[in-house]
Design a protein around this motif. Structure first.
Motif, PDB file in Angstrom:
ATOM      1  N   THR A 230       0.821  -1.219   0.000  1.00  0.00           N
ATOM      2  CA  THR A 230       0.000   0.000   0.000  1.00  0.00           C
ATOM      3  C   THR A 230       0.852   1.265   0.000  1.00  0.00           C
ATOM      4  OG1 THR A 230      -0.253   0.115   2.412  1.00  0.00           O
ATOM      5  CG2 THR A 230      -1.918  -1.154   1.186  1.00  0.00           C
ATOM      6  N   GLY A 231       2.000   1.180  -0.620  1.00  0.00           N
ATOM      7  CA  GLY A 231       2.868   2.345  -0.756  1.00  0.00           C
ATOM      8  C   GLY A 231       2.625   3.028  -2.088  1.00  0.00           C
ATOM      9  N   LEU A 232       3.631   3.724  -2.545  1.00  0.00           N
ATOM     10  CA  LEU A 232       3.566   4.411  -3.830  1.00  0.00           C
ATOM     11  C   LEU A 232       3.459   3.361  -4.941  1.00  0.00           C
ATOM     12  CD1 LEU A 232       3.785   7.069  -5.427  1.00  0.00           C
ATOM     13  CD2 LEU A 232       6.250   6.745  -5.393  1.00  0.00           C
ATOM     14  N   PHE A 233       2.397   3.428  -5.722  1.00  0.00           N
ATOM     15  CA  PHE A 233       2.159   2.418  -6.754  1.00  0.00           C
ATOM     16  C   PHE A 233       3.197   2.545  -7.861  1.00  0.00           C
ATOM     17  CE2 PHE A 233      -0.168   0.534 -10.377  1.00  0.00           C
ATOM     18  CZ  PHE A 233      -0.377  -0.719  -9.828  1.00  0.00           C
ATOM     19  N   GLY A 234       3.909   1.475  -8.102  1.00  0.00           N
ATOM     20  CA  GLY A 234       4.897   1.426  -9.168  1.00  0.00           C
ATOM     21  C   GLY A 234       6.336   1.474  -8.692  1.00  0.00           C
ATOM     22  N   GLN A 235       6.561   1.809  -7.428  1.00  0.00           N
ATOM     23  CA  GLN A 235       7.942   1.934  -6.977  1.00  0.00           C
ATOM     24  C   GLN A 235       8.650   0.587  -6.923  1.00  0.00           C
ATOM     25  OE1 GLN A 235       8.179   3.654  -3.089  1.00  0.00           O
ATOM     26  NE2 GLN A 235       7.124   1.967  -2.097  1.00  0.00           N
ATOM     27  N   HIS A 236       7.989  -0.441  -6.408  1.00  0.00           N
ATOM     28  CA  HIS A 236       8.594  -1.771  -6.394  1.00  0.00           C
ATOM     29  C   HIS A 236       8.754  -2.295  -7.821  1.00  0.00           C
ATOM     30  CE1 HIS A 236       7.232  -1.796  -2.143  1.00  0.00           C
ATOM     31  NE2 HIS A 236       8.293  -2.556  -1.965  1.00  0.00           N
ATOM     32  N   ALA A 237       7.744  -2.090  -8.633  1.00  0.00           N
ATOM     33  CA  ALA A 237       7.797  -2.563 -10.019  1.00  0.00           C
ATOM     34  C   ALA A 237       8.981  -1.940 -10.758  1.00  0.00           C
ATOM     35  CB  ALA A 237       6.489  -2.239 -10.732  1.00  0.00           C
ATOM     36  N   LEU A 238       9.172  -0.651 -10.584  1.00  0.00           N
ATOM     37  CA  LEU A 238      10.296   0.029 -11.231  1.00  0.00           C
ATOM     38  C   LEU A 238      11.624  -0.501 -10.705  1.00  0.00           C
ATOM     39  CD1 LEU A 238      11.376   2.334 -13.056  1.00  0.00           C
ATOM     40  CD2 LEU A 238      11.222   3.823 -11.048  1.00  0.00           C
TER      41      LEU A 238
END
Length: 167
Positions: free
Chosen positions: A77-85
């Motif tokens: 539930t953090g910034l969406f896309g940060q882990h993906a990036l």
């Protein structure tokens, strides 16, 4: 020189086992832990991305890392896309030198993993700072150190299915 490890990694890994490891790591993210424990716990999903990208590059690449990163973003539930990036960039970096990384001994791999895990944390910190979040502090970079310390244990645990097939 230890020749056992590369021979073991040439055996095919079942997709179910890879899926099981990622499911377990994502479920670990959901566990309610005491306040402050996330300051020292490593990013198990990130470690698995690195492990499988190094040892099974045909199965876990940039696209899979991105998709698993999106799942980690939803779970955290953090910034969406940060882990993906972060995961996709690190998977790309691993795939650039995968043939060399797989032949390193465990100590050398641990140092590379430390740098890659630091890279993951740095990318996520930069993504947060772009959106206006404050810098989390130097303790934010403790989990990569813990992940690097656990890397030899993770590598040995992932080889257990190979050892049980021998008997």
């Amino acid at each position: 020189m230890n020749y056992e490890r590369p021979q073991e990694l040439l055996k095919p890994v079942k997709r179910r086992f890879i899926l099981l490891t990622f499911t377990a790591a994502l479920l670990l993210e959901l566990l309610p832990l005491p306040l402050g424990s996330n300051r020292w716990l490593p990013d198990f999903v990130g470690m698995l991305i690195l492990y499988w990208s190094i040892n099974q590059p045909r199965r876990i690449g940039i696209g899979i890392a991105f998709g698993i990163g999106l799942l980690a973003d939803v779970i955290s539930t953090g910034l969406f896309g940060q882990h993906a990036l972060a995961y996709s960039i690190c998977a790309y970096l691993v795939l650039l030198r995968q043939r060399q990384l797989v032949m390193l001994n465990l100590g050398q791999q641990t140092l590379v993993v430390l740098l890659l895990m630091m890279n993951i944390q740095l990318i996520m910190a930069l993504a947060r700072s772009i959106t206006g979040s404050a810098f989390p502090g130097l303790s934010y970079f403790l989990p990569p150190l813990m992940g690097a310390l656990l890397w030899p244990l993770l590598s040995k645990l992932m080889l257990l299915p190979y050892h049980s097939d021998r008997h």
